[in-house]
Design an enzyme around this catalytic site. Structure first.
Site, PDB file in Angstrom:
ATOM      1  N   GLU A 125       0.802  -1.235   0.000  1.00 50.59           N
ATOM      2  CA  GLU A 125       0.000   0.000   0.000  1.00 50.59           C
ATOM      3  C   GLU A 125       0.829   1.276   0.000  1.00 50.59           C
ATOM      4  O   GLU A 125       0.451   2.265  -0.631  1.00 50.59           O
ATOM      5  CB  GLU A 125      -0.967  -0.007   1.195  1.00 50.59           C
ATOM      6  CG  GLU A 125      -2.082  -1.048   1.105  1.00 50.59           C
ATOM      7  CD  GLU A 125      -1.675  -2.435   1.561  1.00 50.59           C
ATOM      8  OE1 GLU A 125      -0.512  -2.606   1.993  1.00 50.59           O
ATOM      9  OE2 GLU A 125      -2.494  -3.369   1.494  1.00 50.59           O
ATOM     10  N   HIS A 207      -5.333  -8.153   8.731  1.00 45.88           N
ATOM     11  CA  HIS A 207      -5.180  -8.734   7.394  1.00 45.88           C
ATOM     12  C   HIS A 207      -3.945  -8.274   6.637  1.00 45.88           C
ATOM     13  O   HIS A 207      -3.722  -8.663   5.502  1.00 45.88           O
ATOM     14  CB  HIS A 207      -6.397  -8.387   6.538  1.00 45.88           C
ATOM     15  CG  HIS A 207      -6.504  -6.922   6.251  1.00 45.88           C
ATOM     16  ND1 HIS A 207      -5.813  -6.329   5.209  1.00 45.88           N
ATOM     17  CD2 HIS A 207      -7.151  -5.939   6.888  1.00 45.88           C
ATOM     18  CE1 HIS A 207      -6.067  -5.034   5.230  1.00 45.88           C
ATOM     19  NE2 HIS A 207      -6.871  -4.764   6.235  1.00 45.88           N
ATOM     20  N   HIS A 240     -11.050 -11.952   8.331  1.00 42.36           N
ATOM     21  CA  HIS A 240     -10.875 -11.575   6.918  1.00 42.36           C
ATOM     22  C   HIS A 240     -10.799 -12.853   6.065  1.00 42.36           C
ATOM     23  O   HIS A 240     -10.255 -13.867   6.507  1.00 42.36           O
ATOM     24  CB  HIS A 240      -9.574 -10.776   6.808  1.00 42.36           C
ATOM     25  CG  HIS A 240      -9.412 -10.035   5.522  1.00 42.36           C
ATOM     26  ND1 HIS A 240      -9.083 -10.658   4.351  1.00 42.36           N
ATOM     27  CD2 HIS A 240      -9.527  -8.715   5.227  1.00 42.36           C
ATOM     28  CE1 HIS A 240      -8.987  -9.752   3.379  1.00 42.36           C
ATOM     29  NE2 HIS A 240      -9.257  -8.558   3.885  1.00 42.36           N
TER      30      HIS A 240
END
Ligand code: UD1
Ligand code: UDP
Length: 382
Positions: A125, A207, A240
């Site tokens: 990310e 997660h 998740h």
């Protein structure tokens, strides 16, 4: 949008744009997530114009990225938008912005400017959001800190706007629905009637890819220790669907001693209305999620972040969030300390450093100004 958090954070914007005749908004979902994305679209009543349905079990980053770039390019050529909106730092956000760049369509980035300054944390990310910043035309920064990061990197002031985070718009919308719709509220309460109100609720999510393996296992072992050491702690963990999360969580927490297991509830991911209700009921949240770190201050519930660094320092500065890493003993000690000082949960919404619920209208105002006078009667935004 492709994953659960993107849908939650873009839903208020989609709803507001749909209600505004200045805009012709079209929603493209990549389906990077399937059930977890559909859960959100159902709650907000959003019907996508394009559904690329790309998810595969245990998909690799390279595979999902390349398929999204190709497929979203096709959608952009078909829809011919004046602007493409992407949110956050997922593969969908990065690959869709790359597709827009290749088609030479302006890009607006929602939740721009978050940084840890470590390209591997969170992975991928941190790199995704930097890539997006480098090709975006409009940067909607959620906080002044995020804006400062963008300006420091050389983005012009005229392209960077502080809007607040639209997750707070979504949260307030859900809280209003829960308050005004007694039937829905009762349904949600009934769903979680198995929770013992005499016990202190510890809500868990997790997660992140950099936690796969040892860190997730240590976190699960710490949760077993916590339930053993705190007799009135009850754990609720919507797990998740990523197999790298499912496997260790079910193996370790699922096999805890039956006397402890009775206070450990492993459930499937819940819809957003239910999750907001659970956050409001929780005495403590332990998470590595970005969205949950942003939401928790609105409920005044303490959050222990099982990471070494965060791109969301505002919650830490406000004293609601604490970075605790993934050491087993530390997690237990910090959880016990937080539970000792935790307040009684309430459905009251507190002031948040992440937003005031008006982020979507600020973004739309900005898009309206930017696209006024381009010759189009209605700005097409996808
Ligand atoms: C993704 C994002 C992450 C975001 C997170 C939100 C990337 C690289 N990662 O991580 O930034 O914080 O979503 O949750 O974009 N799966 C299902 N059903 C679902 C969703 C996932 O079965 O509805 C399983 C599939 O096996 C899938 C796997 O989870 O292949 C991983 O999904 P993926 O989107 O690649 O990564 P996440 O870990 O979900
Ligand atoms: N959430 C949800 N159901 C759940 C767990 C979380 O609706 O079972 C919501 C949560 O309120 C937050 C978002 O999902 O808004 C966070 O998503 P996730 O943790 O998957 O991704 P991240 O925010 O870390 O990117």
């Amino acid at each position: 949008m492709g994953t659960r958090p993107e849908a939650i954070k873009l839903a208020p914007l989609v709803k507001a744009a749909e209600a505004d005749r200045t805009f012709d908004i079209q929603v493209c979902i990549t389906g990077q997530h399937r059930s977890m994305l559909d859960q959100v679209l159902d709650v907000f009543g959003i019907t996508p114009d394009y559904d690329l349905n790309l998810m595969k079990p245990a998909q690799s980053l390279a595979e999902v990225t390349s398929r999204i770039v190709t497929e979203v390019s096709g959608v952009i050529r078909h829809a011919r938008p004046e602007c493409v909106l992407v949110q956050g730092d997922t593969t969908t956000a990065f690959a869709a912005s790359l597709a827009a760049f290749y088609e030479k369509v302006p890009i607006a980035h929602v939740e721009a400017g978050l940084r840890t300054s470590d390209k591997y944390s969170p992975f991928p990310e941190e790199a995704n959001r930097r890539f997006i910043s480098s090709i975006a035309d409009l940067h909607f920064a959620p906080t002044p800190w995020a804006r400062a990061n963008l300006l420091r990197e050389g983005h012009p002031e005229s392209a960077v706007f502080v809007t607040g985070n639209s997750v707070i718009d979504a949260l307030i919308w859900v809280m209003n629905v829960l308050k005004s719709d007694a039937r829905l509220r009762r349904q949600v309460e009934d769903r979680f009637a198995f929770l013992n109100p005499e016990r202190r609720l510890v809500l868990i999510t997790g997660h992140r890819r950099e936690s796969f393996g040892g860190p997730i296992r240590r976190m699960c072992e710490a949760l077993v220790d916590l339930v053993e050491q705190v007799p009135d702690a009850e754990i609720l963990y919507p797990v998740h669907l990523n197999p790298n999360v499912q496997e260790p969580v079910n193996a370790i927490l699922g096999s805890a001693h039956p006397l402890l297991r009775e206070r450990i509830h492993l459930i499937a991911p819940v819809d957003y209305v239910s999750f907001v209700y659970l956050m409001a009921r929780a005495h403590l949240i332990i998470t590595d999620s970005g969205g949950v770190q942003e939401e928790a201050p609105s409920f005044g519930v303490p959050v222990l972040v099982t990471r070494d660094r965060t791109e969301r320092p505002e919650g830490v500065e406000a004293g609601v969030a604490k970075l605790i890493g993934t050491d087993r003993k530390r997690i237990v000690e910090e959880a016990i300390r937080s539970l000792d000082v935790s307040r009684s949960p309430s459905m009251t919404i507190h002031r948040s450093p992440y937003g005031d619920g008006l982020a979507s209208s600020r973004m739309l105002e900005n898009l309206r100004e930017r696209f006024a006078g381009t010759g189009a009667e209605r700005a097409r935004v996808s």
